[in-house]
Scaffold this motif. Structure first.
Motif, PDB file in Angstrom:
ATOM      1  N   VAL A   1      64.149  10.540  89.073  1.00 48.81           N
ATOM      2  CA  VAL A   1      63.462  11.621  88.375  1.00 48.81           C
ATOM      3  C   VAL A   1      62.025  11.748  88.871  1.00 48.81           C
ATOM      4  O   VAL A   1      61.486  12.865  88.970  1.00 48.81           O
ATOM      5  CB  VAL A   1      63.517  11.411  86.845  1.00 48.81           C
ATOM      6  CG1 VAL A   1      62.820  10.127  86.443  1.00 48.81           C
ATOM      7  CG2 VAL A   1      62.905  12.589  86.100  1.00 48.81           C
ATOM      8  N   GLY A   2      61.398  10.617  89.210  1.00 44.16           N
ATOM      9  CA  GLY A   2      60.042  10.666  89.733  1.00 44.16           C
ATOM     10  C   GLY A   2      59.963  11.408  91.057  1.00 44.16           C
ATOM     11  O   GLY A   2      59.039  12.202  91.286  1.00 44.16           O
ATOM     12  N   ARG A   3      60.928  11.148  91.935  1.00 46.33           N
ATOM     13  CA  ARG A   3      60.929  11.847  93.221  1.00 46.33           C
ATOM     14  C   ARG A   3      61.198  13.325  93.016  1.00 46.33           C
ATOM     15  O   ARG A   3      60.572  14.172  93.664  1.00 46.33           O
ATOM     16  CB  ARG A   3      61.979  11.218  94.143  1.00 46.33           C
ATOM     17  CG  ARG A   3      62.050  11.877  95.510  1.00 46.33           C
ATOM     18  CD  ARG A   3      62.981  11.150  96.437  1.00 46.33           C
ATOM     19  NE  ARG A   3      63.286  11.938  97.622  1.00 46.33           N
ATOM     20  CZ  ARG A   3      64.212  11.609  98.518  1.00 46.33           C
ATOM     21  NH1 ARG A   3      64.909  10.496  98.368  1.00 46.33           N
ATOM     22  NH2 ARG A   3      64.432  12.381  99.560  1.00 46.33           N
ATOM     23  N   TRP A   4      62.134  13.640  92.113  1.00 48.06           N
ATOM     24  CA  TRP A   4      62.411  15.056  91.860  1.00 48.06           C
ATOM     25  C   TRP A   4      61.166  15.757  91.349  1.00 48.06           C
ATOM     26  O   TRP A   4      60.842  16.875  91.785  1.00 48.06           O
ATOM     27  CB  TRP A   4      63.544  15.232  90.837  1.00 48.06           C
ATOM     28  CG  TRP A   4      63.774  16.689  90.538  1.00 48.06           C
ATOM     29  CD1 TRP A   4      64.525  17.565  91.263  1.00 48.06           C
ATOM     30  CD2 TRP A   4      63.179  17.450  89.471  1.00 48.06           C
ATOM     31  NE1 TRP A   4      64.445  18.824  90.703  1.00 48.06           N
ATOM     32  CE2 TRP A   4      63.628  18.784  89.614  1.00 48.06           C
ATOM     33  CE3 TRP A   4      62.320  17.123  88.422  1.00 48.06           C
ATOM     34  CZ2 TRP A   4      63.247  19.794  88.730  1.00 48.06           C
ATOM     35  CZ3 TRP A   4      61.928  18.132  87.543  1.00 48.06           C
ATOM     36  CH2 TRP A   4      62.401  19.444  87.700  1.00 48.06           C
ATOM     37  N   LEU A   5      60.460  15.118  90.425  1.00 50.93           N
ATOM     38  CA  LEU A   5      59.283  15.762  89.849  1.00 50.93           C
ATOM     39  C   LEU A   5      58.232  16.033  90.910  1.00 50.93           C
ATOM     40  O   LEU A   5      57.610  17.103  90.918  1.00 50.93           O
ATOM     41  CB  LEU A   5      58.708  14.882  88.737  1.00 50.93           C
ATOM     42  CG  LEU A   5      57.568  15.503  87.927  1.00 50.93           C
ATOM     43  CD1 LEU A   5      58.033  16.762  87.217  1.00 50.93           C
ATOM     44  CD2 LEU A   5      57.020  14.495  86.922  1.00 50.93           C
ATOM     45  N   ALA A   6      58.042  15.089  91.812  1.00 50.67           N
ATOM     46  CA  ALA A   6      57.062  15.292  92.884  1.00 50.67           C
ATOM     47  C   ALA A   6      57.475  16.454  93.780  1.00 50.67           C
ATOM     48  O   ALA A   6      56.650  17.302  94.156  1.00 50.67           O
ATOM     49  CB  ALA A   6      56.917  14.013  93.698  1.00 50.67           C
ATOM     50  N   GLU A   7      58.760  16.510  94.113  1.00 52.50           N
ATOM     51  CA  GLU A   7      59.236  17.592  94.981  1.00 52.50           C
ATOM     52  C   GLU A   7      59.236  18.929  94.249  1.00 52.50           C
ATOM     53  O   GLU A   7      58.939  19.976  94.843  1.00 52.50           O
ATOM     54  CB  GLU A   7      60.632  17.251  95.499  1.00 52.50           C
ATOM     55  CG  GLU A   7      60.637  16.070  96.442  1.00 52.50           C
ATOM     56  CD  GLU A   7      62.020  15.707  96.956  1.00 52.50           C
ATOM     57  OE1 GLU A   7      62.104  14.903  97.894  1.00 52.50           O
ATOM     58  OE2 GLU A   7      63.019  16.232  96.422  1.00 52.50           O
ATOM     59  N   ALA A   8      59.564  18.909  92.956  1.00 52.47           N
ATOM     60  CA  ALA A   8      59.542  20.148  92.171  1.00 52.47           C
ATOM     61  C   ALA A   8      58.117  20.669  92.047  1.00 52.47           C
ATOM     62  O   ALA A   8      57.873  21.887  92.118  1.00 52.47           O
ATOM     63  CB  ALA A   8      60.150  19.902  90.797  1.00 52.47           C
ATOM     64  N   ARG A   9      57.154  19.758  91.852  1.00 54.78           N
ATOM     65  CA  ARG A   9      55.749  20.166  91.749  1.00 54.78           C
ATOM     66  C   ARG A   9      55.325  20.914  93.016  1.00 54.78           C
ATOM     67  O   ARG A   9      54.689  21.983  92.949  1.00 54.78           O
ATOM     68  CB  ARG A   9      54.858  18.954  91.538  1.00 54.78           C
ATOM     69  CG  ARG A   9      53.375  19.293  91.445  1.00 54.78           C
ATOM     70  CD  ARG A   9      52.499  18.058  91.390  1.00 54.78           C
ATOM     71  NE  ARG A   9      52.619  17.354  90.124  1.00 54.78           N
ATOM     72  CZ  ARG A   9      53.198  16.171  89.964  1.00 54.78           C
ATOM     73  NH1 ARG A   9      53.743  15.556  91.016  1.00 54.78           N
ATOM     74  NH2 ARG A   9      53.245  15.611  88.780  1.00 54.78           N
TER      75      ARG A   9
END
Length: 295
Positions: free
Chosen positions: A77-85
């Motif tokens: 989820v942390g990686r997704w959030l960074a990429e989504a940002r």
């Protein structure tokens, strides 16, 4: 922005609820870009089995964060959030509307409420705890966590292997409880008040019929060939991609253990159970979101 000045549109919902079609229509109507918020649709190879947008859909409007992660990696989820940002910032900079769609409730929670900043976990530590989970089971990990971090264990259940692995790997990597890290202030990427948001919630009989029809179509469209290609990679069974719905029944079919019809039946049952878990999360964690009953 939306006509009423909102920065983005968020569409959550269980599998087979019609989220992708709605996002596609909204993107065409509002000069939007569809951004994936589904933890399985990020993986390469599993295009049909995870119901990623088809080529015709990709040609209609831009899509981001689909099929870009090798199945050998464990996405977080942390990686997704960074990429989504990053994706949201780029879409907004281009003057377009971000339309975030998917079935992973934790992604939406992280997006709208923020996520505690936790140092990167070394690969060897992460792999150790994933292997322990596969070999010893979640109950053994719970006992270990209760011994080393009783406060964090009290917040979890013995039937939550992924969350137990996360708690233990953070403890090993940082020397601090995951609970300590989570108490630090988190800053949302998209505050909920700056978005239009809703959960698609079809009536249960309608959703069950859609699930059954879609999985039969998946089998005709290449799901078996995708699983064969995935198995050829000889990946660790504990990896998230290996747990995608349909992988185990189709693997059993390819091994000659069950016939095609039984593989379909088991996959449909798996999908229905997953949809139920999704709705339980949405009702508990996204309770303030409006509900949309698709036609």
């Amino acid at each position: 922005m939306t006509p009423d000045g909102k920065r983005a549109i968020l569409i959550a919902g269980p599998t087979a609820s019609g989220k992708s079609a709605m996002a596609l229509d909204l993107a065409e109507a509002h000069d939007g870009v569809v951004i994936n918020a589904d933890s399985m649709q990020v993986y390469a190879i599993l295009s049909v089995l995870t119901a990623r947008p088809e080529n015709a859909d990709l040609a209609r409007v831009p899509h981001r964060l689909y099929g870009h992660v090798p199945p050998a990696e464990a996405y977080s989820v942390g990686r997704w959030l960074a990429e989504a940002r990053t994706a949201i910032a780029e879409v907004e900079a281009a003057g377009c509307l971000p339309i975030i769609v998917g079935g992973t409730g934790l992604y939406f929670k992280a997006l709208t409420e923020g996520l505690a900043e936790i140092p990167e976990i070394p690969g060897d530590i992460r792999q150790y705890w994933r292997d322990r989970a596969a070999e010893d089971g979640a109950a053994a990990l719970y006992v270990e966590l209760a011994r080393r971090d009783p406060a964090m264990a009290a917040r979890l259940q013995p039937q939550e292997p992924q969350r137990l692995v996360r708690a233990l790997e953070v403890l090993d990597a940082t020397g601090r409880s995951l609970g300590d890290w989570q108490r630090r202030p988190a800053i949302p990427v998209l505050p909920l008040g700056e978005t239009r948001h809703g959960v698609l919630a079809p009536e249960r009989p309608v959703l069950h019929e859609r699930i059954a029809r879609r999985f039969a179509q998946m089998m005709e469209a290449g799901a078996v060939e995708e699983v064969r290609a995935l198995l050829a990679l000889d990946l660790a069974p504990a990896l998230p991609a290996m747990k995608a719905i349909g992988v185990r029944p189709i693997s059993a079919f390819l091994a000659g253990e069950i016939d095609r019809e039984e593989a379909i039946r088991r996959s449909i049952v798996e999908t229905r159970r997953y949809a139920k878990r999704q709705m339980t999360f949405f009702n508990g964690q996204l309770g303030t979101w409006g509900r949309i009953t698709p036609m």
